[in-house]
Design a protein around this motif. Structure first.
Motif, PDB file in Angstrom:
ATOM      1  N   ALA A   1      32.647  56.725  11.621  1.00  0.00           N
ATOM      2  CA  ALA A   1      34.033  56.490  12.061  1.00  0.00           C
ATOM      3  C   ALA A   1      34.064  55.829  13.435  1.00  0.00           C
ATOM      4  CB  ALA A   1      34.801  57.810  12.082  1.00  0.00           C
ATOM      5  N   SER A   2      33.206  56.286  14.346  1.00  0.00           N
ATOM      6  CA  SER A   2      33.202  55.719  15.699  1.00  0.00           C
ATOM      7  C   SER A   2      32.746  54.267  15.683  1.00  0.00           C
ATOM      8  CB  SER A   2      32.306  56.546  16.628  1.00  0.00           C
ATOM      9  OG  SER A   2      30.941  56.376  16.312  1.00  0.00           O
ATOM     10  N   ARG A   3      31.800  53.934  14.804  1.00  0.00           N
ATOM     11  CA  ARG A   3      31.321  52.548  14.729  1.00  0.00           C
ATOM     12  C   ARG A   3      32.402  51.618  14.198  1.00  0.00           C
ATOM     13  NH1 ARG A   3      25.112  51.730  13.010  1.00  0.00           N
ATOM     14  NH2 ARG A   3      25.823  49.618  13.408  1.00  0.00           N
ATOM     15  N   ARG A   4      33.297  52.175  13.392  1.00  0.00           N
ATOM     16  CA  ARG A   4      34.375  51.363  12.840  1.00  0.00           C
ATOM     17  C   ARG A   4      35.343  50.910  13.937  1.00  0.00           C
ATOM     18  NH1 ARG A   4      36.071  54.879   9.553  1.00  0.00           N
ATOM     19  NH2 ARG A   4      38.078  55.386  10.502  1.00  0.00           N
ATOM     20  N   VAL A   5      35.631  51.801  14.889  1.00  0.00           N
ATOM     21  CA  VAL A   5      36.595  51.480  15.948  1.00  0.00           C
ATOM     22  C   VAL A   5      35.918  51.114  17.264  1.00  0.00           C
ATOM     23  CG1 VAL A   5      38.421  52.900  14.946  1.00  0.00           C
ATOM     24  CG2 VAL A   5      36.834  53.933  16.579  1.00  0.00           C
ATOM     25  N   ASP A   6      34.625  51.402  17.375  1.00  0.00           N
ATOM     26  CA  ASP A   6      33.864  51.101  18.594  1.00  0.00           C
ATOM     27  C   ASP A   6      32.512  50.534  18.187  1.00  0.00           C
ATOM     28  OD1 ASP A   6      33.025  51.087  21.293  1.00  0.00           O
ATOM     29  OD2 ASP A   6      32.244  53.135  21.152  1.00  0.00           O
ATOM     30  N   PRO A   7      32.502  49.344  17.577  1.00  0.00           N
ATOM     31  CA  PRO A   7      31.263  48.800  17.000  1.00  0.00           C
ATOM     32  C   PRO A   7      30.129  48.606  18.006  1.00  0.00           C
ATOM     33  CG  PRO A   7      33.005  47.124  17.056  1.00  0.00           C
ATOM     34  CD  PRO A   7      33.650  48.434  17.388  1.00  0.00           C
ATOM     35  N   ARG A   8      30.470  48.394  19.266  1.00  0.00           N
ATOM     36  CA  ARG A   8      29.424  48.183  20.276  1.00  0.00           C
ATOM     37  C   ARG A   8      28.999  49.479  20.955  1.00  0.00           C
ATOM     38  NH1 ARG A   8      31.672  43.332  23.900  1.00  0.00           N
ATOM     39  NH2 ARG A   8      29.709  43.718  24.973  1.00  0.00           N
ATOM     40  N   GLY A   9      29.598  50.595  20.566  1.00  0.00           N
ATOM     41  CA  GLY A   9      29.214  51.891  21.113  1.00  0.00           C
ATOM     42  C   GLY A   9      29.466  52.037  22.594  1.00  0.00           C
ATOM     43  N   GLU A  10      30.550  51.433  23.095  1.00  0.00           N
ATOM     44  CA  GLU A  10      30.815  51.445  24.535  1.00  0.00           C
ATOM     45  C   GLU A  10      31.591  52.671  24.999  1.00  0.00           C
ATOM     46  OE1 GLU A  10      32.727  47.721  25.260  1.00  0.00           O
ATOM     47  OE2 GLU A  10      30.820  46.638  25.433  1.00  0.00           O
ATOM     48  N   ARG A  11      32.281  53.360  24.083  1.00  0.00           N
ATOM     49  CA  ARG A  11      33.061  54.537  24.484  1.00  0.00           C
ATOM     50  C   ARG A  11      32.781  55.740  23.589  1.00  0.00           C
ATOM     51  NH1 ARG A  11      37.756  54.822  21.442  1.00  0.00           N
ATOM     52  NH2 ARG A  11      38.038  53.093  20.011  1.00  0.00           N
ATOM     53  N   THR A  12      31.570  55.782  23.067  1.00  0.00           N
ATOM     54  CA  THR A  12      31.154  56.898  22.208  1.00  0.00           C
ATOM     55  C   THR A  12      29.979  57.635  22.813  1.00  0.00           C
ATOM     56  OG1 THR A  12      31.879  55.720  20.208  1.00  0.00           O
ATOM     57  CG2 THR A  12      30.377  57.558  19.905  1.00  0.00           C
ATOM     58  N   ILE A  13      30.103  58.954  22.902  1.00  0.00           N
ATOM     59  CA  ILE A  13      28.982  59.812  23.301  1.00  0.00           C
ATOM     60  C   ILE A  13      28.517  60.538  22.048  1.00  0.00           C
ATOM     61  CG2 ILE A  13      28.223  61.761  24.716  1.00  0.00           C
ATOM     62  CD1 ILE A  13      30.446  61.089  26.692  1.00  0.00           C
ATOM     63  N   GLY A  14      27.251  60.389  21.717  1.00  0.00           N
ATOM     64  CA  GLY A  14      26.703  61.112  20.568  1.00  0.00           C
ATOM     65  C   GLY A  14      26.288  62.514  20.994  1.00  0.00           C
ATOM     66  N   VAL A  15      26.872  63.529  20.373  1.00  0.00           N
ATOM     67  CA  VAL A  15      26.513  64.917  20.672  1.00  0.00           C
ATOM     68  C   VAL A  15      25.773  65.476  19.458  1.00  0.00           C
ATOM     69  CG1 VAL A  15      27.343  67.210  21.311  1.00  0.00           C
ATOM     70  CG2 VAL A  15      28.546  65.178  22.142  1.00  0.00           C
ATOM     71  N   VAL A  16      24.514  65.829  19.656  1.00  0.00           N
ATOM     72  CA  VAL A  16      23.688  66.334  18.560  1.00  0.00           C
ATOM     73  C   VAL A  16      23.546  67.842  18.711  1.00  0.00           C
ATOM     74  CG1 VAL A  16      21.488  66.138  17.350  1.00  0.00           C
ATOM     75  CG2 VAL A  16      22.447  64.137  18.499  1.00  0.00           C
ATOM     76  N   THR A  17      24.125  68.573  17.777  1.00  0.00           N
ATOM     77  CA  THR A  17      24.087  70.038  17.824  1.00  0.00           C
ATOM     78  C   THR A  17      22.904  70.580  17.015  1.00  0.00           C
ATOM     79  OG1 THR A  17      25.515  70.233  15.872  1.00  0.00           O
ATOM     80  CG2 THR A  17      26.612  70.093  18.014  1.00  0.00           C
ATOM     81  N   LYS A  18      22.704  71.898  17.119  1.00  0.00           N
ATOM     82  CA  LYS A  18      21.662  72.599  16.338  1.00  0.00           C
ATOM     83  C   LYS A  18      20.268  72.023  16.579  1.00  0.00           C
ATOM     84  CE  LYS A  18      25.017  73.626  12.694  1.00  0.00           C
ATOM     85  NZ  LYS A  18      25.354  73.547  11.262  1.00  0.00           N
ATOM     86  N   MET A  19      19.996  71.674  17.840  1.00  0.00           N
ATOM     87  CA  MET A  19      18.694  71.094  18.173  1.00  0.00           C
ATOM     88  C   MET A  19      17.546  72.066  17.909  1.00  0.00           C
ATOM     89  SD  MET A  19      18.913  67.933  19.316  1.00  0.00           S
ATOM     90  CE  MET A  19      17.430  67.738  20.296  1.00  0.00           C
TER      91      MET A  19
END
Length: 206
Positions: free
Chosen positions: A72-90
């Motif tokens: 979903a984030s890539r659809r509205v932010d294709p260059r990844g400029e305003r997305t923080i990836g949060v990876v849970t359950k590390m």
């Protein structure tokens, strides 16, 4: 889609508006309305538009390629400029695998990925059921213990970002950057108004 608003006032919290969206669903349950999947998608789309920052939550034990939040984030932010990836359950994957996820190059994000462990230890859960309220500190302690136990993969010398405290600092940094960017346009508008007013006074009143 009416939001439930919760305001927290404290000198110890940043001036942030956090919007907790429902998770994307792939299959509608037999006791759920058939249009639920579409409604959730439309609701999320409304909030992930610019200039909002997106926290794309993905579990470490699920391939990033299958992350609905990242899609979903890539659809509205294709260059990844305003997305923080949060990876849970590390803590559910091998440390080497966890480090590989956080340094992912297939889905690059300018703001990067942060790995967290938000699960409470079993002892803390039991205490919580008995009325012990300091669950958040137990979770933070458990998270710190896990990452500290693997210094090679998650230590200060590694190239990855881990921990809830790191995520807080990153959010504050993004907030400050966003505020400074908006202040610049305001400053430019004031300067232009001032120049126009100065010129007008000079022409009319010498």
């Amino acid at each position: 889609d009416d939001p439930i608003r919760l305001s927290i006032s404290s000198p110890n919290v940043p001036d942030l508006s956090l919007i907790d969206l429902p998770g994307y669903i792939q299959v509608v349950g037999h006791n759920q309305p058939v249009e639920l999947k579409q409604k959730i998608s439309e609701l999320c789309d409304k909030y992930i538009q610019p200039p909002n920052i997106i926290l794309a939550i993905s579990a470490a034990d699920v391939d990033l390629a299958n992350s609905a939040a990242l899609r979903a984030s890539r659809r509205v932010d294709p260059r990844g400029e305003r997305t923080i990836g949060v990876v849970t359950k590390m803590d559910l994957v091998d440390p080497m695998r966890g480090m590989a996820i956080l340094t992912d190059r297939q889905y690059p994000l300018r703001l990067g990925y942060v790995g967290v462990v938000t699960r409470a230890p079993q002892t803390a859960t039991i205490l919580f059921k008995k009325g012990h309220t300091n669950l958040s500190s137990a979770i933070v302690k458990n998270e710190n213990a896990f990452f500290s136990a693997h210094p090679l993969e998650f230590g200060p010398t590694s190239e990855v970002q881990v921990g809830t405290s790191t995520l807080k600092k990153k959010l504050m940094h993004v907030l400050e950057h966003t505020m400074s960017a908006s202040l610049q346009s305001t400053s430019d508008a004031i300067r232009q108004e001032l120049e126009e007013a100065t010129y007008e006074f000079k022409v009319q009143y010498n």
